[in-house]
Design an enzyme around this catalytic site. Sequence first.
Site, PDB file in Angstrom:
ATOM      1  N   HIS A 183      26.519  25.130  28.509  1.00 60.31           N
ATOM      2  CA  HIS A 183      25.960  27.235  28.418  1.00 60.31           C
ATOM      3  C   HIS A 183      26.421  27.579  28.973  1.00 60.31           C
ATOM      4  O   HIS A 183      26.941  27.778  30.227  1.00 60.31           O
ATOM      5  CB  HIS A 183      24.702  26.535  28.790  1.00 60.31           C
ATOM      6  N   ASP A 184      26.855  28.712  28.322  1.00 62.53           N
ATOM      7  CA  ASP A 184      27.028  30.002  28.261  1.00 62.53           C
ATOM      8  C   ASP A 184      28.890  30.281  28.241  1.00 62.53           C
ATOM      9  O   ASP A 184      28.946  31.112  29.180  1.00 62.53           O
ATOM     10  CB  ASP A 184      26.490  30.892  29.936  1.00 62.53           C
TER      11      ASP A 184
ATOM     12  N   GLY B 151      28.667  24.503  33.239  1.00 63.27           N
ATOM     13  CA  GLY B 151      28.119  26.020  32.497  1.00 63.27           C
ATOM     14  C   GLY B 151      28.537  27.730  33.153  1.00 63.27           C
ATOM     15  O   GLY B 151      29.684  27.533  33.426  1.00 63.27           O
TER      16      GLY B 151
END
Length: 327
Positions: A222-223, A240
Amino acid sequence: SHAAGRRRRPDFPPHSGETVLPRLPGMMRAIPFAGAPVAQRWIRPLSRLVPWRPAILAARPAVRPALASRAHSSIARVRPDAASAAVEPSWADGAFGPGTAAPLIHPSAVVHEGARLGAGVVVGPYCIVGAEVTLAERVRLHSHVVLSGHTSIGPESEIFPFAAVGARPQDLKYRGEVSSTRVGARCQVHHHAHVCGGTAGGGGLTSLGDDCLIMSHVHVGHDCTLGSGVILASKASLAGHVTVGQGAQVSGHACVHQRVRIGRGAFVAAAAVLLDDLLPYGMAAGATRATVETLNLRGLRRLRTHPAELRAMLRAFRALFNLPAPA
């Protein structure tokens, strides 16, 4: 003889008002034509025939009931109008069928009515496209692809079987907020790759630049933010909040720790465990804890770097890391 006296199994069942052909090897099922009990058509395996064409609904009204019953779903599929459906692509011209105006959606695919599909999009068998997904022009989903969340796919990108893009972030802090994923133009996401959406703690966006190559079994956390031309080899994993610069490469089975930044044109060796930031055009290797070994000389030569600039970069690298000059 015994063989001559043996009863032979009939090739066709008894006539019952409608001719039904037997199931033959390599064929899936038959679609009977209304008003034509003798003429039959077969749906062959997908490797033998081109994908389902929406124009068949407009060109052959007699087949409409059979196809409509098979394509019925609780989630509506995006269908082009009759005028645009009459324009069929030339499948011999390439994967995307240049000149295609209407999206091609296989009957087994599930496309939410809120999804936005551009011209020339191809959605293969058993794909699932969510309500907040946007597919730009000439995007191709091969089969069994899952697109969810607020996901946008750039023009001429290609996603291969069993890949998941825009998946729910694998983060304990995620509480169901809006999770976005953006894939640039001409990207390739190969088999079983997994790209998570963003979270509120990282800006809510996972971004892939143009011309990225995501090989099989790659995990993008994520991100993460990937620049243009990034290559992630098979089974590479990004935790992440990782940032990867333009043209960088991460080799197979390499692992990158969360919040690590990889500079432009850098190279991470196979099976390396990168725990710290990697400077631009640097090369890191090491199975337990990767360290900077040298500059990515091969990558710099591929970029046609002038020899004088290359020598200056090597001198700066030695000075920065307090390395002895070559003898």
